[in-house]
Design an enzyme around this catalytic site. Structure first.
Site, PDB file in Angstrom:
ATOM      1  CG  MET A 174      -1.998  -1.052   1.194  1.00 42.43           C
ATOM      2  SD  MET A 174      -3.101  -0.931  -0.229  1.00 42.43           S
ATOM      3  CE  MET A 174      -4.103   0.476   0.216  1.00 42.43           C
ATOM      4  CG  ASP A 217       9.544   0.224   6.290  1.00 41.71           C
ATOM      5  OD1 ASP A 217       8.388  -0.027   5.924  1.00 41.71           O
ATOM      6  OD2 ASP A 217      10.188  -0.514   7.072  1.00 41.71           O
ATOM      7  CB  VAL A 277       2.219   0.930   9.703  1.00 44.33           C
ATOM      8  CG1 VAL A 277       3.314   1.924   9.322  1.00 44.33           C
ATOM      9  CG2 VAL A 277       1.306   1.544  10.758  1.00 44.33           C
ATOM     10  CD  GLU A 329      -5.988  -1.596   9.274  1.00 46.17           C
ATOM     11  OE1 GLU A 329      -7.192  -1.538   9.583  1.00 46.17           O
ATOM     12  OE2 GLU A 329      -5.334  -0.594   8.960  1.00 46.17           O
ATOM     13  CE  LYS A 382      -3.584   1.134  11.094  1.00 50.77           C
ATOM     14  NZ  LYS A 382      -3.094   1.572   9.773  1.00 50.77           N
ATOM     15  CB  SER A 393      -9.201  -1.049   5.495  1.00 51.30           C
ATOM     16  OG  SER A 393      -8.691  -2.104   6.281  1.00 51.30           O
ATOM     17  CG  HIS A 417      -9.901   2.720   2.987  1.00 51.36           C
ATOM     18  ND1 HIS A 417     -11.137   2.112   2.898  1.00 51.36           N
ATOM     19  CD2 HIS A 417      -8.989   1.738   2.803  1.00 51.36           C
ATOM     20  CE1 HIS A 417     -10.959   0.824   2.672  1.00 51.36           C
ATOM     21  NE2 HIS A 417      -9.670   0.574   2.617  1.00 51.36           N
TER      22      HIS A 417
END
Length: 713
Positions: free
Chosen positions: A327, A346, A403, A405, A410, A432, A453
């Protein structure tokens, strides 16, 4: 002469017809055009002995936009005969132009799509401005229609069946250089003056011309359907087409019929065939669904229908993407392609560099296909800056967290990024499912936090779901909206809730499919009927793509959150099946096994163990019930989202359901599915499904209330 078409005769005796529809930004084939063209054709017939030829051009930015969709969407079955005769009248005008006995040239100064391209096809010679804004094609199929102004007949006779079909069946649109190579246009021009100069020169050099199909002994390139090579191709074409449309979209099938049948008869008879199929499609429901959603509602969204007013457009120059997975790499790619500098961060620098390499591979493909130059690729790639350091986030106006879920993870990465970027930066999460209001607590100013999203793969999926948290300000929402348009995506705006809109609705689709498996319904039947309903992929296949382990993780996170609020989570019947598959060590595609087998050699196929463990004779239900369960459950969840204020716009609901989760496109979206079904009939069917398969199919209060008022969504 009416203002819609200016008729001007020059000293060289060449008539220039300038299309310039008053009060419109684009020319369309409306009643005013038809009246104006009839007058022009009549005058040309009278004056033809005193003129050298005709040039058709446009005073607008585009050449001609095509049919008037405001008119077409109103035509019902009761007006079919009158509409059919109107179409024949319009075609007679174009036929009169090409049989005038004088050279007629299309001077194409902008996009010529649909009816615009059909006007060009009726000209003897076509000169196009060599500019990126010029597009040529017949996109009618995307709105459930076929080219009804002679496009099918003339394209087949110009190119032959095999070469014409991609333009007709896929709505393929091309740039001037490609059109020249394909033989659709004859010359390119550098500017508007050059365009008219070349058109005039050709007319004076070719005083006596006829269309190729009007010359004696003309044969369609490649042959007619009776020729063995063509017949062999056509023998399999219908089955290939049906495998793509599943019978849900009538337009491609009618186009194939019109093209093949028209190739076997005279030019005039082919036009009658095309007009009959065109009338059938225009008066049908599917075209109305598609035009309503993918023209009127999509344009409403793109024009900023859901964007807060009172804020100047914001141009994002530098964006940070946190997390270099699929993503993150996709978001970096589309941002850089839109001219934005991207810091791709990252914790592992090698991962960030690998993500940039993935972007390079995507750009290389575009270069190979002629969609980008090598210089454009290099410039795009130079905008992506991989890093593992927080300091590089300084100066970023927008930070997008992408990153895993996990709420704590987060919170950590967004708080650290915001501290470096500063108080003016907008912070966005690509989650999401996790509520934005909760995630916003990680930064000091919650008004700067928003959900963006994206859908996978980001470079292909056209939608971005913008989620407004409880504290999100109008200004932040406007900036998020502007960014999504800047990267050429379609934004829908929803309010915060668990799963927001798209994930909530999509979840009902996959859960319903899995629940049916648990009831004993045959797995191949579930997958097949999902496609027959118009869904692009079956619920079991898509569950494997999402991953059963992730679905289980989200379910546990949801249960924890609800229990913390003193609420009892409800257990969906699908979860028992998911748990069992996980016990069997079948977590989905990424884990090598799920509902499907993924052999190293060969195609994936349903796991044979499903039949033994789940399928039973008592569980088999009618095919229509399977299709309805999968579509109705999504439509009902959409109504609940409207009822709860998660979705506030019908356009956002329809566009979001089709572009975001693949809801059956023939319906025009989840709410339009209910509208076109008819609310009373839809409610009656819901009540049947609730009695047979569970309370989740019970119609919500909003649906009942709208039906009582004879209202629609």
């Amino acid at each position: 002469m009416t203002d819609a078409i200016r008729y001007e005769t020059g000293p060289d005796r060449i008539v220039v017809l300038t299309l310039d529809m008053p009060g419109q930004s684009a020319n369309t084939m409306n009643a005013m055009y038809r009246e104006a063209m009839a007058a022009c054709v009549a005058r040309l017939a009278v004056e033809k002995d005193s003129i050298a030829g005709v040039i058709i051009t446009s005073a607008k930015q585009t050449f001609f936009a095509g049919g008037d969709l405001n008119e077409l969407i109103q035509v019902g079955p009761s007006q079919a005969k009158a509409f059919y005769e109107t179409v024949l009248g319009l075609k007679a005008q174009l036929r009169a132009l090409e049989t005038l006995g004088k050279p007629v040239v299309a001077a194409i100064n902008g996009a010529a799509l649909g009816g615009g391209w059909e006007i060009c096809l009726a000209c003897h010679h076509r000169v196009a401005l060599d500019h990126p804004s010029v597009l040529i094609g017949l996109p009618e199929v995307t709105l459930g229609l076929l080219p009804g102004g002679g496009g099918v007949v003339r394209m087949v006779r110009l190119l032959g069946l095999e070469k014409a079909l991609p333009y007709l069946l896929e709505g393929k649109r091309i740039r001037p250089q490609q059109a020249l190579q394909a033989g659709l246009i004859d010359e390119l021009a550098a500017d508007r003056d050059d365009l008219l100069t070349k058109a005039r020169a050709w007319i004076l050099a070719n005083p006596s011309v006829v269309q190729p199909w009007d010359t004696k002994g003309y044969r369609i390139p490649g042959g007619t359907p009776s020729d063995p090579a063509v017949a062999q191709t056509l023998a399999i074409a219908p089955s290939i087409l049906r495998s793509k449309t599943q019978g849900c979209l009538p337009a491609p099938e009618k186009i194939l019929c019109a093209a093949v049948e028209g190739a076997q008869v005279t030019f005039d008879a082919a036009h009658l065939i095309e007009s009959r199929y065109f009338t059938e499609l225009v008066t049908g429901q599917v075209a109305k669904n598609l035009i309503g959603t993918f023209w009127f509602q999509l344009n409403e969204i793109k024009a900023g229908g859901s964007r807060p007013h009172g804020f100047a457009p914001f141009l994002t120059r530098k964006v940070a993407v946190l997390g270099a997975g699929m993503m993150g790499a996709g978001i970096a790619h589309v941002s850089a392609a839109a001219g934005i500098d991207v810091v791709l961060k990252d914790i592992d620098l090698a991962a960030a560099q690998k993500a940039k390499a993935r972007c390079a591979a995507l750009l290389d493909k575009q270069v190979a296909h002629g969609q980008l130059t090598a210089a454009q690729r290099d410039a795009t790639l130079a905008r992506i800056h991989p890093t593992d350091g927080e300091a590089d986030l300084a100066g970023c106006e927008l930070i997008i967290e992408a990153v895993y879920e996990d709420r704590a993870l987060k919170a950590n990465v967004t708080a650290a990024a915001q501290a470096v970027a500063g108080p003016d930066a907008v912070i966005a999460s690509n989650t999401s499912t996790l509520p934005i209001t909760g995630l916003a607590k990680a930064i000091p100013d919650e008004s700067k936090f928003i959900g963006l999203h994206f859908f996978s793969p980001v470079e292909k999926m056209p939608l971005v779901e913008i989620i407004r948290g409880a504290g999100t300000s109008d200004e932040t929402l406007a900036r998020g909206f502007d960014f999504v348009r800047q990267i050429d995506k379609t934004p829908i705006v929803v309010n915060d809730s668990r799963g927001f809109f798209t994930s909530r609705v999509f979840g009902t689709f996959i859960h319903e499919g899995i629940a049916m498996l648990g009831e004993g319904v045959s797995a191949p039947m579930i997958e097949t009927e999902a496609k027959k309903a118009g869904m692009p992929v079956g619920p079991l296949a898509v569950s494997d793509e999402v991953s059963l382990s992730l679905m289980s993780h989200i379910r546990k996170q949801t249960a924890q959150d609800l229990q913390a609020q003193g609420k009892m989570p409800t257990e969906h019947p699908a979860f028992a099946v998911i748990d069992l598959l996980l016990e069997y060590k079948r977590p989905g595609k990424a884990g090598g096994a799920g509902f499907y087998e993924y052999p190293a050699q060969g195609q994936k196929h349903l796991w044979p163990g499903l039949k033994a463990r789940f399928e039973n004779a008592a569980g088999q239900i009618p095919a229509q019930d399977i299709r309805d369960r999968l579509l109705f459950i999504q439509a009902l969840e959409t109504v609940r989202c409207v009822e709860e204020g998660v979705v506030t716009s019908t356009a956002d609901a329809n566009i979001g359901s089709v572009l975001g989760i693949g809801f059956a496109s023939w319906t025009g979206g989840a709410l339009q599915f209910i509208n076109q079904y008819g609310l009373p009939a839809f409610i009656a069917r819901c009540q049947y499904l609730a009695e047979q398969y569970g309370e989740r199919f019970s119609p919500p209060a909003l649906l009942l209330e709208k039906a009582a008022r004879h209202a629609r969504f």
